[in-house]
Design an enzyme around this catalytic site. Structure first.
Site, short mmCIF file in Angstrom:
data_model
loop_
_atom_site.label_atom_id
_atom_site.label_comp_id
_atom_site.label_asym_id
_atom_site.label_seq_id
_atom_site.Cartn_x
_atom_site.Cartn_y
_atom_site.Cartn_z
N ASP A 228 0.78 -0.99 0.00
CA ASP A 228 -0.08 -0.15 -0.07
C ASP A 228 0.88 1.17 0.16
O ASP A 228 2.10 1.11 0.53
CB ASP A 228 -0.94 -0.10 1.21
CG ASP A 228 -2.06 0.91 1.18
OD1 ASP A 228 -2.25 1.48 0.07
OD2 ASP A 228 -2.84 1.23 1.97
N ARG B 125 -0.21 9.13 -10.01
CA ARG B 125 -0.11 8.14 -9.17
C ARG B 125 0.60 6.72 -9.60
O ARG B 125 1.04 5.82 -9.16
CB ARG B 125 -1.54 7.59 -8.79
CG ARG B 125 -2.66 8.47 -8.16
CD ARG B 125 -3.97 8.18 -7.92
NE ARG B 125 -4.11 6.72 -7.53
CZ ARG B 125 -4.21 6.33 -6.42
NH1 ARG B 125 -3.86 7.36 -5.28
NH2 ARG B 125 -4.08 5.33 -5.90
N HIS C 96 3.29 3.36 -8.97
CA HIS C 96 2.91 1.63 -9.27
C HIS C 96 4.05 1.39 -9.97
O HIS C 96 4.71 0.20 -9.78
CB HIS C 96 1.68 1.61 -10.21
CG HIS C 96 0.22 2.00 -9.50
ND1 HIS C 96 0.17 1.59 -8.06
CD2 HIS C 96 -0.77 2.61 -9.75
CE1 HIS C 96 -1.16 2.23 -7.80
NE2 HIS C 96 -1.70 2.74 -8.80
N GLU D 183 -12.16 -4.40 -5.32
CA GLU D 183 -12.54 -3.15 -5.15
C GLU D 183 -11.91 -2.40 -5.90
O GLU D 183 -12.20 -1.08 -6.37
CB GLU D 183 -12.47 -2.57 -3.66
CG GLU D 183 -13.59 -3.29 -2.86
CD GLU D 183 -13.30 -4.74 -2.37
OE1 GLU D 183 -12.25 -4.99 -2.58
OE2 GLU D 183 -14.32 -5.42 -2.03
N TRP E 244 -11.12 -2.35 -8.98
CA TRP E 244 -11.94 -2.04 -10.40
C TRP E 244 -12.51 -0.74 -10.34
O TRP E 244 -12.97 -0.17 -11.49
CB TRP E 244 -12.86 -3.08 -10.71
CG TRP E 244 -12.30 -4.49 -11.15
CD1 TRP E 244 -12.18 -5.46 -10.30
CD2 TRP E 244 -11.36 -4.96 -12.15
NE1 TRP E 244 -11.50 -6.60 -10.85
CE2 TRP E 244 -11.02 -6.15 -11.94
CE3 TRP E 244 -10.94 -4.22 -13.04
CZ2 TRP E 244 -10.20 -6.91 -12.81
CZ3 TRP E 244 -9.92 -4.86 -14.18
CH2 TRP E 244 -9.62 -6.10 -13.90
N LEU F 245 10.48 -20.74 -4.09
CA LEU F 245 9.62 -20.01 -3.75
C LEU F 245 8.37 -20.12 -4.33
O LEU F 245 8.45 -19.99 -5.90
CB LEU F 245 10.27 -18.59 -3.74
CG LEU F 245 9.15 -17.46 -3.30
CD1 LEU F 245 8.81 -17.62 -1.95
CD2 LEU F 245 9.76 -16.24 -3.81
N SER G 193 -8.43 -5.13 4.76
CA SER G 193 -8.86 -4.66 3.54
C SER G 193 -9.30 -5.90 2.59
O SER G 193 -8.93 -6.28 1.53
CB SER G 193 -7.91 -3.78 2.51
OG SER G 193 -7.62 -2.83 3.33
#
Ligand code: FPP
Length: 251
Positions: free
Chosen positions: A22, A35, A39, A69, A71, A133, A198
């Site tokens: 987050d 934003r 990312h 959410e 989307w 992993l 969340s």
């Protein structure tokens, strides 16, 4: 950093780490950037954390990459996140192979653009025999939605006489979750200062240790991961038992 790493007790690392990545948006905005810039930089943190997990022998890493959410975000942000996923998969396949990492996904993959679905299934297929992993990406994932699906599937089996109501137990439920092939989460990390779950892995974190850090995801590096794990190792996991009982087991 090497010192930090040697402080980690290799025989006591969490088997399964889950991360809520987050703070990408706030990180970018604090730099006066869109934003999406957050990312893009968040992908570097994903790479760092995967590498770090490899170095200390973590078996399972699950990343909350896109929730059901998410989307609802602006179309352009959703589109960029999806193309970032596709380009990262293309770019990282070699390194997944080299490091013996197996890719896995949880969530409603059918909701994703076809290109992303295709790329994911290719990388999953190519890495299926890797054993170091297991990297699971939660994509269009929501935990309540996952549980609703389990209930629907179990109900169908009961109605079709394939399963008796009395046979339903925790194991049966586990086996019907998206995470059926994964062990319970031992350690859940959330970055950016928010202290919420969340809708992430609600069933699977029943006994997980929770760790919240103010660091925004794009700033999260191996040293942050190692520090978090050191804190995990200093906690006592009792699974409902008393301290005395746990000490006896460890003797
Ligand atoms: C949360 O930050 C982050 C996301 C919703 C997406 C995470 C995606 C990546 C790190 C990149 C792609 C992933 C892979 C696996 C290649 P936010 O946007 O909610 O930040 P904010 O809370 O500051 O707005």
């Amino acid at each position: 950093m090497e010192i930090l790493k040697t402080e980690i007790a290799k025989n006591k690392v969490p088997n399964h780490i889950a991360i809520i990545m987050d703070g990408n948006g706030r990180w970018a905005q604090s730099k006066g950037q869109p934003r999406i810039f957050g990312h893009k930089n968040g992908v570097n943190s994903v790479r760092e954390v995967i590498e770090g997990c490899g170095e200390i022998g973590i078996n399972y890493l699950t990343l909350y990459a896109f929730s059901t959410e998410n989307w609802k975000r602006p179309k352009i942000e959703v589109k960029t996140l999806m193309s970032l996923l596709v380009s990262s998969l293309k770019k990282e396949l070699k390194s997944l192979q080299k490091n013996n990492i197996k890719l896995n996904t949880i969530g409603n993959l059918n909701d994703l653009p076809e290109k992303a679905q295709k790329e994911l299934s290719e990388v999953i297929k190519k890495t299926e025999n890797n054993t170091a992993l297991t990297l699971t990406l939660a994509l269009s994932y929501g935990s309540r939605d996952e549980i609703v699906n389990v209930i629907k599937n179990l109900s169908k089996k009961v109605v079709n006489n394939e399963l008796g109501v009395e046979e339903i137990n925790e194991n049966v439920i586990n086996n019907h979750l998206y995470t059926f092939s994964l062990p319970d989460v031992d350690f859940l990390i959330r970055t950016s200062g928010e202290k919420r779950i969340s809708n992430f892995l609600l069933w699977q974190i029943a006994y997980a240790e929770l760790y919240f850090t103010d660091t925004f995801w794009p700033d999260f590096r191996k040293e942050h991961l190692f520090n978090a794990i050191l804190e995990y190792q200093n906690r006592e996991r009792r699974f409902g038992k008393t301290s005395e009982q746990i000490e006896k087991i460890n003797e």
